[in-house]
Design a protein around this motif. Sequence first.
Motif, PDB file in Angstrom:
ATOM      1  N   SER A 141       0.846  -1.199   0.000  1.00 42.71           N
ATOM      2  CA  SER A 141       0.000   0.000   0.000  1.00 42.71           C
ATOM      3  C   SER A 141       0.884   1.253   0.000  1.00 42.71           C
ATOM      4  O   SER A 141       1.998   1.239   0.538  1.00 42.71           O
ATOM      5  N   TYR A 142       0.370   2.298  -0.645  1.00 44.97           N
ATOM      6  CA  TYR A 142       1.147   3.535  -0.825  1.00 44.97           C
ATOM      7  C   TYR A 142       0.234   4.735  -0.664  1.00 44.97           C
ATOM      8  O   TYR A 142      -0.981   4.637  -0.847  1.00 44.97           O
ATOM      9  N   ARG A 143       0.841   5.876  -0.342  1.00 42.40           N
ATOM     10  CA  ARG A 143       0.085   7.134  -0.346  1.00 42.40           C
ATOM     11  C   ARG A 143       0.757   8.080  -1.325  1.00 42.40           C
ATOM     12  O   ARG A 143       1.990   8.141  -1.408  1.00 42.40           O
ATOM     13  N   PHE A 144      -0.074   8.812  -2.049  1.00 42.94           N
ATOM     14  CA  PHE A 144       0.395   9.822  -2.990  1.00 42.94           C
ATOM     15  C   PHE A 144      -0.176  11.157  -2.524  1.00 42.94           C
ATOM     16  O   PHE A 144      -1.384  11.260  -2.255  1.00 42.94           O
ATOM     17  N   ILE A 145       0.692  12.136  -2.371  1.00 41.16           N
ATOM     18  CA  ILE A 145       0.248  13.463  -1.894  1.00 41.16           C
ATOM     19  C   ILE A 145       0.831  14.531  -2.811  1.00 41.16           C
ATOM     20  O   ILE A 145       1.960  14.380  -3.308  1.00 41.16           O
ATOM     21  N   ILE A 146       0.063  15.578  -3.024  1.00 39.90           N
ATOM     22  CA  ILE A 146       0.624  16.776  -3.676  1.00 39.90           C
ATOM     23  C   ILE A 146       0.313  17.966  -2.770  1.00 39.90           C
ATOM     24  O   ILE A 146      -0.853  18.196  -2.428  1.00 39.90           O
TER      25      ILE A 146
END
Length: 357
Positions: A155-160
Motif C-alpha cells: 500500500s502507498y500514499r500519494f500526496i501533492i
Amino acid sequence: MLSNIKINRISQSNIQNVDFDNIPFGKVFSDHMFIADYRDGKWCDPRIVPYEPIAMSPAISALHYGQSIFEGMKAYRNPEGKPLLFRPEANHKRMNKSAERLCMPNITKDFFIGGLLELLKVDEQWIPKKDGYSLYIRPFMFAIDEYVGIRPSESYRFIIFTCPVGSYYTAPLNVKVSDNYVRAFPRGTGYAKVAGNYAAGMLPLKFARQEGFDQLVWLDGKEMKYVEESGTMNLFFQIGDTLVTPIAEGTILEGITRDSILKLAKDLGVKVEVRKLSIEEVFEAYNKGKLKDAFGTGTAATIAPIQTITYKGFRMELPPVESRSVSLKLHHALDAIRTGKSEDPHGWMIKLNDKIS
Ligand code: COI
C-alpha cells in the motif's frame, strides 16, 4: 477526469498571513493538499483536504527502508493572470520511472495530473502574481504498509502539496568538486528522484559548507573523473561558444529544466554537446580562457549561475554573470514561455481547464 474526488475545504484560508513580497523557499504552504491511496492493486480515494499533519503508523516501510519518491514542478501566471502549469506530463513520466526503480506502483495520469489540476483550482489564489515568483508543486509517493520485514510495500500514499516560492538561490554559487564522496554509481538509483539520493548528499554538503562553499559538484562514482551534477541540479558549461552538459546514462537525473534548456538552445541556434565531460577538460578550458559560463539547472533553482569552482584546492573564477549572454538569453526565453509572454512552440504549458488525454 477524477470524477469521484472529494473536496474538504479549509474553514479559513491562511493566505492573508503570507507576505508575497518576501517568501522563503519551501516554508510557506498553500491551504490544501491532494491525497490518494494505493491498495488492493489500484489507486483510490482521491481527496483534497486542508494542508495539515498526517497521522501515520511508526512502522510504515517508507520511514525504515526508504521506499519514497518525489517530483518538483512549478505553476505560473500569464500576463492576464491565468494559471499555467509547466510540463506536468514530463514530471508524471519521471515519477513513474522512479517508482519502477523502487518497486512501487505507477501512478495513473488521472491521479497525477488530474489531481493536481483539481488542487490548483481550489488553491488558485496561491499562485504568486509577482515576476520572479511561482507556485512550487511537490508530488510524492511513499510506502505505507505497517510491516517491519523487508519487502515491497503493498500500500502507498500519494500526496501533492504546493508552496508559493521566490528564488531558491539568491546569489551566484561557489561550488566545490567533491573528491571523496560520490552521489551515484552505474546501475544504481542516480537517475531516479528517490528520497535517499538526497539524504546521502547531506553529510558531504555539510562538510563543504563548513569550508565556505554553497554546493558540491559530483563526479562519476567509478573513476571520479567526469562531472555529473551539482547539488540538486544538472550542470551546463559554456566552452567557447558551445554549451556542454554531461550525458545522462543512469547516474544523472534527467532534469526537465535541463531538457528544456537543451531544446531552447537548439531553437536559438546555440551549439550544444551532450557528452562525458571530465573535470580536467573544464580546467583546461579555464586555463585557455575558454570557460565562459557554468550554471546549474533544476525546477527549484531554474538557472543558477556558478561563480567559482574549486577542485583539489584550485579555484576557477568565472566571468561576471552580466557578461554571460548565452545563459541569460536562455533564461529569458524559458521565463517568457513559462509566464505566457511568448509563444510555446513545444506545447509545454497546460492551463487549468485543459483536457488531458
Ligand atoms: C527541484 O528542483 O525540484 C528539486 O528537487 C530540488 C529540491 C532541492 C527543491
